[in-house]
Design a protein around this motif. Sequence first.
Motif, PDB file in Angstrom:
ATOM      1  N   ILE A 140     -21.591  27.306 -10.277  1.00  0.00           N
ATOM      2  CA  ILE A 140     -20.176  27.080 -10.543  1.00  0.00           C
ATOM      3  C   ILE A 140     -19.449  26.579  -9.290  1.00  0.00           C
ATOM      4  O   ILE A 140     -18.247  26.501  -9.248  1.00  0.00           O
ATOM      5  N   LYS A 141     -20.247  26.253  -8.270  1.00  0.00           N
ATOM      6  CA  LYS A 141     -19.659  25.817  -7.001  1.00  0.00           C
ATOM      7  C   LYS A 141     -20.112  24.404  -6.669  1.00  0.00           C
ATOM      8  O   LYS A 141     -21.263  24.041  -6.921  1.00  0.00           O
ATOM      9  N   CYS A 142     -19.212  23.645  -6.049  1.00  0.00           N
ATOM     10  CA  CYS A 142     -19.584  22.344  -5.502  1.00  0.00           C
ATOM     11  C   CYS A 142     -20.622  22.592  -4.404  1.00  0.00           C
ATOM     12  O   CYS A 142     -20.412  23.444  -3.542  1.00  0.00           O
ATOM     13  N   ILE A 143     -21.739  21.868  -4.440  1.00  0.00           N
ATOM     14  CA  ILE A 143     -22.795  22.147  -3.462  1.00  0.00           C
ATOM     15  C   ILE A 143     -22.442  21.648  -2.060  1.00  0.00           C
ATOM     16  O   ILE A 143     -23.098  21.999  -1.097  1.00  0.00           O
ATOM     17  N   PHE A 144     -21.391  20.850  -1.956  1.00  0.00           N
ATOM     18  CA  PHE A 144     -21.034  20.324  -0.635  1.00  0.00           C
ATOM     19  C   PHE A 144     -19.899  21.110   0.031  1.00  0.00           C
ATOM     20  O   PHE A 144     -19.951  21.359   1.221  1.00  0.00           O
ATOM     21  N   CYS A 145     -18.870  21.511  -0.739  1.00  0.00           N
ATOM     22  CA  CYS A 145     -17.752  22.212  -0.100  1.00  0.00           C
ATOM     23  C   CYS A 145     -17.576  23.642  -0.620  1.00  0.00           C
ATOM     24  O   CYS A 145     -16.793  24.401  -0.054  1.00  0.00           O
ATOM     25  N   GLY A 146     -18.282  23.994  -1.681  1.00  0.00           N
ATOM     26  CA  GLY A 146     -18.232  25.368  -2.174  1.00  0.00           C
ATOM     27  C   GLY A 146     -17.043  25.689  -3.072  1.00  0.00           C
ATOM     28  O   GLY A 146     -16.868  26.836  -3.474  1.00  0.00           O
TER      29      GLY A 146
END
Length: 253
Positions: free
Chosen positions: A26-32
């Motif tokens: 559920i998180k963007c893998i680049f910015c979290g």
Amino acid sequence: MKTKEKTKNLTKVIDNFLRLIFPPDIKCIFCGCDINHFYDRPFCDKCAKTLSFNIGNRCRICDEPIENEAIICDNCQKRKHYFKHAYCPFVYKDKVRESLLSYKMDNKRYLSLAYSIMITKYIGEDIKNFDVITFVPMTRKREKERSFNQSKLLAEEIGKIVKLPVVECLKKNYDTKEQKELNYKERLTNLDNKFSVINSEKIEGKKILLVDDIITTCATVDACAKLLSKHASEISVCAVARNKLHKNIIDRI
Ligand SMILES: [Zn+2]
Ligand SMILES: [Zn+2]
């Protein structure tokens, strides 16, 4: 239990615990930041604007970005490959480079799912052309040191997504000098006899998708594909990112 084995188990426990508290899907893998479209795009819209997608003109064989209108890159015009196509959704630089380095060095194995989503989307309908998936192996020693083989993890996630069997059919016999420390010619000769085929009966006549994490000179995937081609009917390769060959490396061929 040996200390190394204990550390490995502990790493797994911590990894599972962190996944429970911070579900990676559920998180963007680049910015979290939070996202609700992970299985479509595992990154947020803001990061998407800055990512090095491999979408410009690129070589029909090795997927390297090409600056002019050529169909085949300079390198592929000079050298025969043992694979048909390469599929790499990203160019290896900036955020993608940082993320991949962290995947390997900081043991962020959960990233393999996000990368695999991107690889399978990039391969698209062509996935129907494959019977089995395999991966670039590590020596047992190196795999123990790192506690995981990044290409094997990707292969397993891709296999789950596209419902194809993952077959371990390559073995790395001994460690070579790190490829990145070598020039182009050294990279090619460095891999002679370093790999061998195992479980060959499982790939006889099959169409194989060979998984690696990053492709730079194609030396590693070519060495593997050459061996596999003695058994398989066709091999293509995929990786998270394509590292563009610098012109000075090509000139040294
Ligand atoms: Zn983001
Ligand atoms: Zn090429």
